[in-house]
Design a protein around this motif. Structure first.
Motif, short mmCIF file in Angstrom:
data_model
loop_
_atom_site.label_atom_id
_atom_site.label_comp_id
_atom_site.label_asym_id
_atom_site.label_seq_id
_atom_site.Cartn_x
_atom_site.Cartn_y
_atom_site.Cartn_z
N ILE A 20 -8.72 4.62 17.65
CA ILE A 20 -9.48 3.88 17.35
C ILE A 20 -10.73 3.23 17.81
N PHE A 21 -11.20 3.69 18.86
CA PHE A 21 -12.64 4.70 19.71
C PHE A 21 -13.38 4.78 18.51
N ILE A 22 -12.87 6.04 17.91
CA ILE A 22 -13.76 6.79 16.32
C ILE A 22 -14.09 5.81 15.75
N LYS A 23 -13.39 5.08 15.69
CA LYS A 23 -13.42 3.77 14.25
C LYS A 23 -14.27 2.72 14.27
N GLU A 24 -14.29 2.33 15.92
CA GLU A 24 -15.25 0.97 16.48
C GLU A 24 -16.90 2.26 16.34
N GLN A 25 -16.51 2.89 16.66
CA GLN A 25 -17.84 3.24 17.04
C GLN A 25 -19.01 3.77 15.75
N ILE A 26 -18.14 4.29 14.25
CA ILE A 26 -18.83 4.06 12.89
C ILE A 26 -19.28 2.93 12.35
N GLU A 27 -17.97 1.39 13.10
CA GLU A 27 -18.46 0.33 12.50
C GLU A 27 -19.97 -0.11 12.88
N ASP A 28 -19.65 -0.30 14.63
CA ASP A 28 -20.93 -0.08 15.45
C ASP A 28 -22.34 0.84 14.94
N VAL A 29 -22.29 1.68 14.45
CA VAL A 29 -23.61 2.70 14.34
C VAL A 29 -23.49 1.52 13.03
N GLN A 30 -23.25 1.64 11.59
CA GLN A 30 -23.36 1.38 10.58
C GLN A 30 -23.87 -0.23 10.26
N LYS A 31 -23.45 -1.01 11.72
CA LYS A 31 -24.61 -2.69 11.50
C LYS A 31 -25.69 -2.35 11.87
N GLU A 32 -26.36 -0.70 12.62
CA GLU A 32 -27.88 -0.84 12.96
C GLU A 32 -28.29 0.04 11.69
N MET A 33 -27.88 0.80 10.90
CA MET A 33 -28.29 2.07 10.28
C MET A 33 -27.17 1.72 8.86
N ASP A 34 -27.43 2.29 7.72
CA ASP A 34 -27.25 2.62 6.29
C ASP A 34 -27.03 3.78 6.59
N LEU A 35 -24.95 4.15 7.00
CA LEU A 35 -24.24 5.05 7.35
C LEU A 35 -23.32 5.28 6.36
N GLU A 36 -23.40 6.18 5.76
CA GLU A 36 -22.24 7.06 5.00
C GLU A 36 -21.23 8.20 5.16
N VAL A 37 -20.35 7.85 5.62
CA VAL A 37 -19.52 8.74 6.99
C VAL A 37 -18.49 8.96 6.04
N ASP A 38 -18.28 10.33 6.16
CA ASP A 38 -16.79 11.11 5.47
C ASP A 38 -16.20 12.03 6.60
N ILE A 39 -14.72 11.65 6.68
CA ILE A 39 -13.58 11.54 8.05
C ILE A 39 -12.95 12.98 7.72
N PHE A 40 -13.18 13.95 8.25
CA PHE A 40 -12.60 14.54 8.27
C PHE A 40 -11.21 15.18 9.32
N LEU A 41 -9.82 15.17 9.21
CA LEU A 41 -9.02 15.06 10.31
C LEU A 41 -8.64 16.46 10.61
#
Length: 121
Positions: A20-41
């Motif tokens: 969940i910490f990875i998801k939360e990190q992505i969401e926090d960064v997306q609040k500050e900048m226009d960031l499109e993220v693709d995730i590969f597990l």
């Protein structure tokens, strides 16, 4: 900015708190900048360690399908594919401690992490 995130832990419906910490990190960064993220597990936990070796082929192929600005590697052993990608792509790595600090039983994880660093510095 387009970012490709490789991770070995990410929330899934059957395990919503895993990574969940990875998801939360992505969401926090997306609040500050226009960031499109693709995730590969790379799911070495549920599908075995061979998933890391498979990533040598799958991640370079995925990276070639889009024009990414950078790649984030979560967990050192996940960087095993680095020698096989475009050397000019921006790379970021998150280390957890157990992937860089040797305590005997994790020798191969530490060795692969250090070799990954050599390929991108």
């Amino acid at each position: 900015m387009k970012l490709f995130l490789d991770t070995n832990r990410y929330p899934a419906p059957e395990q919503p708190t895993v990574g969940i910490f990875i998801k939360e990190q992505i969401e926090d960064v997306q609040k500050e900048m226009d960031l499109e993220v693709d995730i590969f597990l790379i799911d070495g936990i549920h599908h075995g360690k061979l998933e890391y070796l498979k990533s040598i082929f799958t991640i370079p192929f995925k990276l070639a399908t889009k024009n990414y600005d950078g790649i984030h590697i979560h967990y050192g052993i996940s960087g095993i594919f680095l020698p096989f990608i475009n050397p000019k792509i921006n790379k970021f790595m998150t280390l957890l401690g157990c992937d860089i600090q040797s305590w005997g039983s994790n020798f191969w994880h530490v060795w692969i992490t250090k070799k990954s660093f050599e390929k991108w510095t």
